[in-house]
Design a protein around this motif. Structure first.
Motif, PDB file in Angstrom:
ATOM      1  N   PRO A 255       0.823  -1.212   0.000  1.00 34.04           N
ATOM      2  CA  PRO A 255       0.000   0.000   0.000  1.00 34.04           C
ATOM      3  C   PRO A 255       0.855   1.261   0.000  1.00 34.04           C
ATOM      4  CG  PRO A 255      -0.769  -1.558   1.655  1.00 34.04           C
ATOM      5  CD  PRO A 255       0.527  -2.093   1.122  1.00 34.04           C
ATOM      6  N   ASN A 256       0.499   2.185  -0.831  1.00 34.92           N
ATOM      7  CA  ASN A 256       1.135   3.512  -0.862  1.00 34.92           C
ATOM      8  C   ASN A 256       2.618   3.494  -1.204  1.00 34.92           C
ATOM      9  OD1 ASN A 256      -1.367   4.406  -0.131  1.00 34.92           O
ATOM     10  ND2 ASN A 256      -0.784   5.128   1.893  1.00 34.92           N
ATOM     11  N   LYS A 257       3.085   2.421  -1.789  1.00 29.95           N
ATOM     12  CA  LYS A 257       4.492   2.382  -2.188  1.00 29.95           C
ATOM     13  C   LYS A 257       4.600   2.602  -3.697  1.00 29.95           C
ATOM     14  CE  LYS A 257       6.324   1.691   1.788  1.00 29.95           C
ATOM     15  NZ  LYS A 257       7.274   2.655   2.378  1.00 29.95           N
ATOM     16  N   SER A 258       5.648   3.266  -4.091  1.00 30.34           N
ATOM     17  CA  SER A 258       5.841   3.551  -5.500  1.00 30.34           C
ATOM     18  C   SER A 258       7.138   2.926  -5.988  1.00 30.34           C
ATOM     19  CB  SER A 258       5.867   5.067  -5.728  1.00 30.34           C
ATOM     20  OG  SER A 258       5.937   5.321  -7.118  1.00 30.34           O
ATOM     21  N   TYR A 259       7.041   2.272  -7.126  1.00 24.44           N
ATOM     22  CA  TYR A 259       8.191   1.553  -7.677  1.00 24.44           C
ATOM     23  C   TYR A 259       8.756   2.297  -8.881  1.00 24.44           C
ATOM     24  CZ  TYR A 259       6.073  -1.627  -4.457  1.00 24.44           C
ATOM     25  OH  TYR A 259       5.519  -2.149  -3.304  1.00 24.44           O
ATOM     26  N   TYR A 260       8.821   3.606  -8.735  1.00 19.83           N
ATOM     27  CA  TYR A 260       9.417   4.437  -9.788  1.00 19.83           C
ATOM     28  C   TYR A 260      10.931   4.261  -9.792  1.00 19.83           C
ATOM     29  CZ  TYR A 260      10.259   7.755  -5.913  1.00 19.83           C
ATOM     30  OH  TYR A 260      10.666   8.335  -4.739  1.00 19.83           O
ATOM     31  N   GLY A 261      11.594   4.888 -10.762  1.00 21.97           N
ATOM     32  CA  GLY A 261      13.017   4.676 -10.943  1.00 21.97           C
ATOM     33  C   GLY A 261      13.863   5.179  -9.781  1.00 21.97           C
ATOM     34  N   ARG A 262      14.751   4.313  -9.321  1.00 21.52           N
ATOM     35  CA  ARG A 262      15.698   4.704  -8.272  1.00 21.52           C
ATOM     36  C   ARG A 262      17.071   4.097  -8.570  1.00 21.52           C
ATOM     37  NH1 ARG A 262      11.023   3.252  -5.383  1.00 21.52           N
ATOM     38  NH2 ARG A 262      10.123   4.892  -4.069  1.00 21.52           N
ATOM     39  N   GLY A 263      18.099   4.823  -8.258  1.00 19.09           N
ATOM     40  CA  GLY A 263      19.451   4.288  -8.336  1.00 19.09           C
ATOM     41  C   GLY A 263      20.094   4.435  -9.702  1.00 19.09           C
ATOM     42  N   PRO A 264      21.301   3.880  -9.849  1.00 17.22           N
ATOM     43  CA  PRO A 264      22.112   4.102 -11.052  1.00 17.22           C
ATOM     44  C   PRO A 264      21.423   3.730 -12.358  1.00 17.22           C
ATOM     45  CG  PRO A 264      23.454   3.115  -9.344  1.00 17.22           C
ATOM     46  CD  PRO A 264      22.043   3.124  -8.824  1.00 17.22           C
ATOM     47  N   LEU A 265      20.612   2.672 -12.351  1.00 21.75           N
ATOM     48  CA  LEU A 265      19.893   2.317 -13.580  1.00 21.75           C
ATOM     49  C   LEU A 265      18.399   2.540 -13.418  1.00 21.75           C
ATOM     50  CD1 LEU A 265      21.780  -0.844 -14.936  1.00 21.75           C
ATOM     51  CD2 LEU A 265      22.010   1.538 -15.641  1.00 21.75           C
ATOM     52  N   GLN A 266      18.021   3.316 -12.399  1.00 27.84           N
ATOM     53  CA  GLN A 266      16.611   3.683 -12.192  1.00 27.84           C
ATOM     54  C   GLN A 266      15.715   2.438 -12.186  1.00 27.84           C
ATOM     55  OE1 GLN A 266      15.419   7.530 -12.090  1.00 27.84           O
ATOM     56  NE2 GLN A 266      17.190   6.866 -10.888  1.00 27.84           N
ATOM     57  N   LEU A 267      16.009   1.550 -11.265  1.00 26.59           N
ATOM     58  CA  LEU A 267      15.199   0.340 -11.108  1.00 26.59           C
ATOM     59  C   LEU A 267      13.730   0.733 -10.977  1.00 26.59           C
ATOM     60  CD1 LEU A 267      15.658  -2.817 -10.644  1.00 26.59           C
ATOM     61  CD2 LEU A 267      15.101  -2.307  -8.254  1.00 26.59           C
ATOM     62  N   SER A 268      12.884   0.082 -11.760  1.00 27.33           N
ATOM     63  CA  SER A 268      11.458   0.430 -11.793  1.00 27.33           C
ATOM     64  C   SER A 268      10.600  -0.830 -11.789  1.00 27.33           C
ATOM     65  CB  SER A 268      11.122   1.218 -13.062  1.00 27.33           C
ATOM     66  OG  SER A 268      11.989   2.301 -13.249  1.00 27.33           O
ATOM     67  N   TRP A 269       9.380  -0.671 -11.351  1.00 31.39           N
ATOM     68  CA  TRP A 269       8.327  -1.688 -11.363  1.00 31.39           C
ATOM     69  C   TRP A 269       8.444  -2.671 -10.194  1.00 31.39           C
ATOM     70  CZ3 TRP A 269       4.202  -0.812 -14.249  1.00 31.39           C
ATOM     71  CH2 TRP A 269       4.332  -0.081 -15.442  1.00 31.39           C
ATOM     72  N   ASN A 270       7.297  -3.030  -9.659  1.00 33.36           N
ATOM     73  CA  ASN A 270       7.233  -4.017  -8.579  1.00 33.36           C
ATOM     74  C   ASN A 270       7.878  -5.330  -8.987  1.00 33.36           C
ATOM     75  OD1 ASN A 270       4.849  -4.020 -10.375  1.00 33.36           O
ATOM     76  ND2 ASN A 270       4.159  -5.767  -9.174  1.00 33.36           N
TER      77      ASN A 270
END
Ligand code: NAG
Ligand code: NAG
Length: 270
Positions: free
Chosen positions: A160-175
């Motif tokens: 709940p309320n978590k976002s899996y947008y891009g983070r880190g050197p390669l912008q890890l994305s998606w659950n």
């Protein structure tokens, strides 16, 4: 890597396993015993199917004795991050030592093939990381357009309320990437995706996890830098969609190849 296409992953699994497996195999937490390899699909074993192409960690075959730290010198790393604009959050977060420490979980990175092959893989990784983060300026995706939750992947349910947008050197994305990346690295990627933005070691490990899953074998099988763009953001950039972005990535790659004294190879664009 916001728009990762899963087709490549499926294809790889089909080739490796000979059957269509559910995606959960991507998320197996290897944690293999000493002497065992973690295969591209995330299983422990000792023969070529595990230790060959795509091998993520352990005594991967083809290990060529290259020390990645000899290639990624402090001067090389600083030459990138020093181009980030003043005041970037990333410049006090991303460090060469965090990158080198993260490598301990990914022994096959940059150690397959010839020394030149190693240099090309390392150049490709840093080209994409530079492009994705703006010279290591950004940690979090700047303007996420969604929470990157794909509920189809029921084995990696979004919290709940978590976002899996891009983070880190390669912008890890998606659950479906945060879940298995967390399993492999050892944190709860679904409940705590922010860890990729708060712990620089985890952040580099998340990037390397994605790389080993989706990009490493592209380089080690000689498909060229263009194919790595396709693996990372092909749906958005390749086939004439964003030639400006493709060119930006290629220019970084050829620059880093030049710094390493290696030819960039063919098939640079996609
Ligand atoms: C979720 O994943 C499925 C299976 O890969 C795909 O068909 C679907 O388009 C995805 N949905 C979104 C919103 O990305
Ligand atoms: C999610 O966010 C909404 C709106 O801010 C809030 O009302 C709700 O309690 C949150 N749920 C959880 C599980 O944190």
């Amino acid at each position: 890597m916001v728009s990762l296409t899963l087709k490549n992953t499926f294809l790889t699994l089909i080739i490796l396993a000979g059957v269509v497996l559910p995606q959960i195999v991507v998320g197996q937490n290897c944690g293999c015993a000493t002497g065992y390899c973690c295969s591209q699909a995330g299983y422990c074993g000792q023969d070529a199917a595990y230790c060959g192409t795509g091998c993520q960690s352990g005594p991967c075959t083809g290990s060529n004795g290259v020390s990645v730290s000899d290639i990624v010198t402090q001067a090389f790393f600083d030459g990138i991050i020093n181009q980030a604009p003043a005041g970037c959050v990333g410049t006090s977060f991303y460090t060469r030592s965090a990158f080198l420490n993260a490598l301990s979980s990914f022994s096959a990175f940059g150690t397959i093939g010839t020394t030149d092959d190693s240099k090309r893989e390392i150049a490709a990784f840093f080209a994409h990381a530079t492009h994705e983060t703006g010279y290591f300026c950004n940690i979090d995706e700047t303007s996420p357009s969604s929470n990157y939750c794909n509920a189809t992947y029921t084995q990696y349910p979004c919290a709940p309320n978590k976002s899996y947008y891009g983070r880190g050197p390669l912008q890890l994305s998606w659950n479906y990437n945060y879940g298995p990346a967390g399993d492999f690295i050892g944190f709860d990627g679904l409940a705590n995706p922010e860890t990729v933005a708060t712990d620089s070691l985890v952040s580099f490990k998340a990037a390397l996890w994605f790389w080993m899953q989706n990009v490493h074998s592209v380089m080690t099988t000689g498909q060229g830098f263009g194919a790595t763009i396709r693996s990372i953001n092909g749906a958005v950039e390749c086939d004439g969609k964003r030639p400006d972005l493709v060119t930006a990535r290629v220019n970084l790659y050829t620059n880093y190849c030049s710094q390493f004294g290696v030819a960039p190879g063919d098939n640079l664009s996609c």
